[in-house]
Design an enzyme around this catalytic site. Structure first.
Site, PDB file in Angstrom:
ATOM      1  N   GLY A  37       7.850 -64.599   3.832  1.00 15.50           N
ATOM      2  CA  GLY A  37       7.042 -64.055   2.742  1.00 15.50           C
ATOM      3  C   GLY A  37       5.575 -64.222   3.111  1.00 15.50           C
ATOM      4  O   GLY A  37       5.155 -65.313   3.529  1.00 15.50           O
TER       5      GLY A  37
ATOM      6  N   ASP B 134       3.376 -57.124   2.701  1.00 13.65           N
ATOM      7  CA  ASP B 134       3.004 -57.977   3.837  1.00 13.65           C
ATOM      8  C   ASP B 134       1.621 -57.654   4.359  1.00 13.65           C
ATOM      9  O   ASP B 134       0.967 -58.495   4.985  1.00 13.65           O
ATOM     10  CB  ASP B 134       4.031 -57.845   4.957  1.00 13.65           C
ATOM     11  CG  ASP B 134       5.264 -58.628   4.574  1.00 13.65           C
ATOM     12  OD1 ASP B 134       6.080 -58.102   3.799  1.00 13.65           O
ATOM     13  OD2 ASP B 134       5.382 -59.787   5.012  1.00 13.65           O
TER      14      ASP B 134
ATOM     15  N   ASN C 129       5.807 -53.354   3.845  1.00 16.11           N
ATOM     16  CA  ASN C 129       6.669 -54.320   3.140  1.00 16.11           C
ATOM     17  C   ASN C 129       8.059 -54.245   3.752  1.00 16.11           C
ATOM     18  O   ASN C 129       8.319 -53.427   4.652  1.00 16.11           O
ATOM     19  CB  ASN C 129       6.705 -54.033   1.633  1.00 16.11           C
ATOM     20  CG  ASN C 129       7.315 -55.194   0.843  1.00 16.11           C
ATOM     21  OD1 ASN C 129       6.938 -56.348   1.043  1.00 16.11           O
ATOM     22  ND2 ASN C 129       8.272 -54.913  -0.017  1.00 16.11           N
TER      23      ASN C 129
HETATM   24  O1  MRU Z   1      10.740 -60.960   6.466  1.00 18.27           O
HETATM   25  P1  MRU Z   1      10.209 -61.595   5.224  1.00 18.27           P
HETATM   26  O2  MRU Z   1      11.271 -62.241   4.382  1.00 18.27           O
HETATM   27  O3  MRU Z   1       9.064 -62.525   5.510  1.00 18.27           O
HETATM   28  O4  MRU Z   1       9.623 -60.398   4.381  1.00 18.27           O
HETATM   29  C1  MRU Z   1       9.018 -60.664   3.152  1.00 18.27           C
HETATM   30  C2  MRU Z   1       8.614 -59.433   2.428  1.00 18.27           C
HETATM   31  O5  MRU Z   1       8.716 -58.328   2.904  1.00 18.27           O
HETATM   32  C3  MRU Z   1       7.977 -59.626   1.075  1.00 18.27           C
HETATM   33  O6  MRU Z   1       8.261 -58.534   0.256  1.00 18.27           O
HETATM   34  C4  MRU Z   1       6.452 -59.711   1.259  1.00 18.27           C
HETATM   35  O7  MRU Z   1       6.122 -60.716   2.178  1.00 18.27           O
HETATM   36  C5  MRU Z   1       5.773 -59.978  -0.005  1.00 18.27           C
HETATM   37  S1  MRU Z   1       5.949 -61.671  -0.474  1.00 18.27           S
HETATM   38  C6  MRU Z   1       5.049 -62.063  -1.801  1.00 18.27           C
END
Ligand code: MRU
Length: 352
Positions: A56, A243, A253
């Site tokens: 995240g 992201d 995202n």
């Molecule tokens: O691969 P991840 O689990 O790190 O991906 C996370 C996401 O895509 C979330 O939607 C994004 O980081 C927003 S978190 C507030």
């Protein structure tokens, strides 16, 4: 200081600085097991980010800032007044752990700038203060975005979310889930549909777990069921995190966000993206220029540790996709809401 309050849920305590070390709730084991890992080195933090112990965008940025503190402790213990050069190499390694979430580079840049002013002194307490501030500021931003975003939801409606943009993905409270928590408290959420989010299942494992801790009703959907759910007519909003947001409002995202946004527009359902300004990358003009992390094909070829893909098949595993700004109805930041974001509106928000 970084002190979770007594009313914080377990998910709000996923990143904890305790007794000179970083404790992370290991998200790979949720919801089956609640396990913490204790990290005492920058290298350990780099591996934890790469291996998805923590994930995240804002959570990665905060974790990396604490990683920089651990690195400074190591460098100071080893080299004393010459700590700085060694520390810079550690920051570069931390920055390479995951490429798409811009909060990682943003958090490390804040630490680097402060470190530069301390280069001939003991940097440890000042750098820790900065990491704690980054953590606290993110929590406060999420609370503010929760209020602002909830204000856009009128009546009582179901919501679809994708991946996990909750307390686990941030310093606490969450971005998309922060809005959902605030809107639920105001009586505006009838149910949340959580896309399961293959291949890491952040929706099925993490989002559903977080929402249930707060007593918010949740239904898990196979990612392929989201279009059909939108066609049922009960969903008022798609609410997701980001992201990285490019200067023109394009959104990176979790893979699958683009498909969800396209379907939402087709069905007349609005899309809300909730992201703190630490996720805005004004140096990247448009979504096409955002680096997209590719992960091991094995993640797609297997499920829960068992091989499911036919032997001999390859897999494509981009972790994020780009949703064009034109599909976003509202971008909610702690500085305010931008309706139908574009380059001019984002520049105005950031005071450029
Ligand atoms: O691969 P991840 O689990 O790190 O991906 C996370 C996401 O895509 C979330 O939607 C994004 O980081 C927003 S978190 C507030």
């Amino acid at each position: 200081m970084e002190t979770p309050s007594e009313t914080d849920s377990l998910a709000d305590q996923a990143i904890v600085w305790r007794d000179g070390a970083l404790e992370l709730l290991d998200q790979r084991y949720l919801p089956a097991q609640v396990r913490y890992v204790r990290l005492t080195s920058a290298k350990g933090v780099e591996c934890a980010i790469r291996d998805m112990v923590v994930r995240g965008a804002p959570a990665i940025g905060i974790t990396a800032a604490y990683g920089a503190v651990l690195g400074a402790q190591e460098a100071w213990n080893k080299a004393g007044n010459s700590w700085f050069e060694e520390w810079l190499g550690m920051l570069d390694d931390l920055a390479g752990s995951r490429p798409t979430a811009v909060n990682l580079a943003w958090g490390l840049q804040r630490m680097r700038s402060l470190g530069l002013t301390l280069r001939y002194a003991d940097p440890r307490s000042e750098l820790l203060r900065e990491a704690l501030a980054i953590h606290d500021e993110d929590r406060a931003a999420n609370r503010r975005m929760g209020e602002l975003g909830a204000g856009l939801i009128t009546g009582r409606t179901a919501i679809i979310t994708h991946c996990n943009a909750g307390a686990l993905a941030t310093g606490g409270y969450g971005t998309a889930l922060g809005v959902i928590r605030s809107a639920h408290a105001a009586g505006h959420v009838s149910r949340v549909y959580a896309d399961e989010t293959r291949p890491w299942l952040q929706g099925a494992r993490l989002t559903a777990w977080e929402l249930l801790q707060d007593g918010i009703p949740v239904t898990i959907l196979a990612d392929g069921a989201a279009a059909s759910r939108l066609a049922q007519g009960d969903v008022g909003w798609v609410i997701v995190g980001a992201d990285r947001v490019a200067a023109n409002g394009d959104i990176a995202n979790k893979i699958g966000t683009l498909g969800l946004a396209v379907c939402a527009r087709h069905q007349g359902v609005k899309v809300m993206v909730v992201a703190p300004t630490s996720t805005l990358d004004m140096a990247t003009r448009e979504g096409r220029a955002i680096p997209i992390e590719q992960r091991d094909p094995e993640e797609v070829l297997s499920c829960a540790g068992s091989r499911t893909g036919a032997a001999g098949a390859d897999a494509w595993n981009p972790v994020f996709d780009i949703t064009p700004a034109g599909l976003v109805d509202a971008l909610v930041t702690e500085r305010g809401i931008v309706l139908r974001p574009d380059a001019k509106k984002l520049a105005g928000l950031m005071g450029l």
